[in-house]
Motif scaffolding. Sequence first.
Motif, PDB file in Angstrom:
ATOM      1  N   LEU A   1      26.914  60.788  -4.808  1.00 24.10           N
ATOM      2  CA  LEU A   1      26.995  59.681  -3.856  1.00 24.10           C
ATOM      3  C   LEU A   1      26.570  60.109  -2.454  1.00 24.10           C
ATOM      4  O   LEU A   1      26.151  59.272  -1.652  1.00 24.10           O
ATOM      5  N   ALA A   2      26.681  61.396  -2.159  1.00 23.80           N
ATOM      6  CA  ALA A   2      26.283  61.871  -0.836  1.00 23.80           C
ATOM      7  C   ALA A   2      24.782  61.767  -0.617  1.00 23.80           C
ATOM      8  O   ALA A   2      24.312  61.933   0.515  1.00 23.80           O
ATOM      9  N   SER A   3      24.013  61.484  -1.660  1.00 23.24           N
ATOM     10  CA  SER A   3      22.559  61.369  -1.534  1.00 23.24           C
ATOM     11  C   SER A   3      22.109  59.973  -1.152  1.00 23.24           C
ATOM     12  O   SER A   3      20.897  59.737  -1.027  1.00 23.24           O
TER      13      SER A   3
ATOM     14  N   GLY B   1      30.122  53.766  -7.200  1.00 20.68           N
ATOM     15  CA  GLY B   1      30.038  54.649  -8.350  1.00 20.68           C
ATOM     16  C   GLY B   1      28.585  54.917  -8.691  1.00 20.68           C
ATOM     17  O   GLY B   1      27.703  54.097  -8.407  1.00 20.68           O
ATOM     18  N   VAL B   2      28.319  56.073  -9.295  1.00 17.34           N
ATOM     19  CA  VAL B   2      26.957  56.448  -9.654  1.00 17.34           C
ATOM     20  C   VAL B   2      26.972  57.095 -11.030  1.00 17.34           C
ATOM     21  O   VAL B   2      27.894  57.840 -11.374  1.00 17.34           O
TER      22      VAL B   2
ATOM     23  N   LYS C   1      16.476  59.897 -19.241  1.00 17.05           N
ATOM     24  CA  LYS C   1      15.521  59.064 -18.511  1.00 17.05           C
ATOM     25  C   LYS C   1      15.325  59.519 -17.069  1.00 17.05           C
ATOM     26  O   LYS C   1      14.427  59.028 -16.393  1.00 17.05           O
ATOM     27  N   ARG C   2      16.199  60.425 -16.616  1.00 14.52           N
ATOM     28  CA  ARG C   2      16.188  60.881 -15.225  1.00 14.52           C
ATOM     29  C   ARG C   2      16.282  59.685 -14.290  1.00 14.52           C
ATOM     30  O   ARG C   2      15.510  59.530 -13.348  1.00 14.52           O
ATOM     31  N   LEU C   3      17.277  58.848 -14.587  1.00 15.82           N
ATOM     32  CA  LEU C   3      17.482  57.601 -13.855  1.00 15.82           C
ATOM     33  C   LEU C   3      18.915  57.548 -13.351  1.00 15.82           C
ATOM     34  O   LEU C   3      19.860  57.683 -14.130  1.00 15.82           O
ATOM     35  N   ALA C   4      19.070  57.359 -12.044  1.00 16.13           N
ATOM     36  CA  ALA C   4      20.388  57.221 -11.411  1.00 16.13           C
ATOM     37  C   ALA C   4      20.629  55.757 -11.088  1.00 16.13           C
ATOM     38  O   ALA C   4      19.752  55.077 -10.552  1.00 16.13           O
ATOM     39  N   VAL C   5      21.823  55.268 -11.416  1.00 17.03           N
ATOM     40  CA  VAL C   5      22.214  53.881 -11.143  1.00 17.03           C
ATOM     41  C   VAL C   5      23.457  53.902 -10.272  1.00 17.03           C
ATOM     42  O   VAL C   5      24.472  54.512 -10.632  1.00 17.03           O
ATOM     43  N   VAL C   6      23.377  53.254  -9.128  1.00 15.54           N
ATOM     44  CA  VAL C   6      24.495  53.145  -8.190  1.00 15.54           C
ATOM     45  C   VAL C   6      24.988  51.710  -8.217  1.00 15.54           C
ATOM     46  O   VAL C   6      24.187  50.773  -8.168  1.00 15.54           O
TER      47      VAL C   6
ATOM     48  N   VAL D   1      11.610  60.214 -12.202  1.00 14.94           N
ATOM     49  CA  VAL D   1      10.293  60.352 -12.840  1.00 14.94           C
ATOM     50  C   VAL D   1       9.201  59.770 -11.945  1.00 14.94           C
ATOM     51  O   VAL D   1       8.196  60.418 -11.646  1.00 14.94           O
ATOM     52  N   SER D   2       9.387  58.519 -11.522  1.00 14.13           N
ATOM     53  CA  SER D   2       8.383  57.841 -10.701  1.00 14.13           C
ATOM     54  C   SER D   2       8.666  57.913  -9.209  1.00 14.13           C
ATOM     55  O   SER D   2       7.868  57.438  -8.407  1.00 14.13           O
ATOM     56  N   ASN D   3       9.833  58.474  -8.824  1.00 17.08           N
ATOM     57  CA  ASN D   3      10.235  58.581  -7.420  1.00 17.08           C
ATOM     58  C   ASN D   3      10.266  57.207  -6.746  1.00 17.08           C
ATOM     59  O   ASN D   3       9.817  57.017  -5.616  1.00 17.08           O
ATOM     60  N   THR D   4      10.790  56.223  -7.478  1.00 19.22           N
ATOM     61  CA  THR D   4      10.909  54.861  -6.958  1.00 19.22           C
ATOM     62  C   THR D   4      12.377  54.468  -6.901  1.00 19.22           C
ATOM     63  O   THR D   4      13.219  55.012  -7.613  1.00 19.22           O
ATOM     64  N   THR D   5      12.674  53.506  -6.049  1.00 16.33           N
ATOM     65  CA  THR D   5      14.031  53.005  -5.889  1.00 16.33           C
ATOM     66  C   THR D   5      13.997  51.487  -5.838  1.00 16.33           C
ATOM     67  O   THR D   5      12.947  50.873  -5.643  1.00 16.33           O
ATOM     68  N   GLY D   6      15.155  50.874  -5.971  1.00 18.30           N
ATOM     69  CA  GLY D   6      15.249  49.420  -5.898  1.00 18.30           C
ATOM     70  C   GLY D   6      16.695  48.986  -5.954  1.00 18.30           C
ATOM     71  O   GLY D   6      17.574  49.744  -6.390  1.00 18.30           O
ATOM     72  N   GLY D   7      16.950  47.771  -5.521  1.00 22.77           N
ATOM     73  CA  GLY D   7      18.299  47.218  -5.544  1.00 22.77           C
ATOM     74  C   GLY D   7      18.269  45.728  -5.769  1.00 22.77           C
ATOM     75  O   GLY D   7      17.290  45.051  -5.382  1.00 22.77           O
ATOM     76  N   ILE D   8      19.324  45.190  -6.380  1.00 22.03           N
ATOM     77  CA  ILE D   8      19.385  43.761  -6.670  1.00 22.03           C
ATOM     78  C   ILE D   8      20.843  43.370  -6.865  1.00 22.03           C
ATOM     79  O   ILE D   8      21.697  44.221  -7.156  1.00 22.03           O
TER      80      ILE D   8
END
Length: 373
Positions: free
Chosen positions: A300-302, A324-325, A331-336, A351-358
């Motif tokens: 979470l500190a990231s 929570g994370v 998949k090397r996928l983090a979900v917050v 993997v793709s060095n992309t982020t997003g939120g919804i």
Amino acid sequence: FETGGVDILSTSATFRKGAREQHRLRLAQFPKREVATHLVALVAARAPVAAVLAAHPASREEAAGTDADADADADDATPPSTMPATMNNNALLTLDALAGCGVVLPAEIRASLDVSLALKASELGVREFFLWGRVRTQSGTDYYVARAENGKRVDHDGVVVANVGAKFYYSQDGMEWLDLVPPEEDVTMEKAAELKCWLTGDPAHVFTVYEEQPIPEPPTPPPEPELAEGEEPPPPPEPEDPPEPLPPLEFAVTELQLLLSMATRIDDECVIAPVGMHITDANGHIVYNPLFHMKYPEQLASYAKTAVGGSKTTLKEEPNGTWGVTYDTFKRLAVVRSFAWPGYFAYYSDVSNTTGGIYFGDGRKNEDVAFTV
């Protein structure tokens, strides 16, 4: 080496340079369906990055301007068009990454959003018009909320502020987007924040918020008169009836005002981005860090909040149990996810060095989050 007095390496380099320049100049003559093919040809010819970017239609339009226009744009307060938003708000990438969290849309809605978001962004003339979330209603006619953004900047006081054009819009069919107009009085938004009910799905619905008025204080009794020696005091006055309570004040809040209040509060408290993903340029605009890569996506500190005017504290410094994370090593996928506002999710793909939120929820805050720890 040289053959017959001719420098073959120099001649070859000059030929390749001329061929690449010829490709770039001829690109404008091709229809859009062939642009991607010739971009691949440029890359295959090992063209420099500048030549590939120059071949992009958007870059070609910018290059068509005069030098005077470029100087005027440099002095303009509007940030450069290459600056991304707070997160990589690609609707398809976000929906695919967060599908396991229940962030799923019908196929017809996804097809509509794929077209309407781009058209609305072009109509408004903003840098980005992205899907912010979906707010559920009692009737099942949910609201799709989108947000227009022109980037953010840091003012002279060091506070993050949004550029002109940032605004919320709503739709119920995924095609037609209408403004969420803020009310003229701030008290309306304050009263809308007090409502804890579901939305009805009817934009014309009006809620009523009652506010109890304080009970008026009883009148102050008159002072006792001074009595002369031997004079009897007057009889005490008859007790007066206590003052009647005043009727409560009524405030009318429309459903769209309540929807705007929900979206604004969630956006202020939940929008996050990886630490170090953005930097401030010389003009004070917040831009994407091209060298960014997250080292510990499972912590979470990231991650930190990026709300306008908000602090830059990390999620680890938030109250325990608020965030929570989870990290999928395959998949090397983090979900917050936010537990204070159930329904808000963000992701980071290593993997793709992309982020997003919804946000996919009913717009109500979990006031009992402290008791669920």
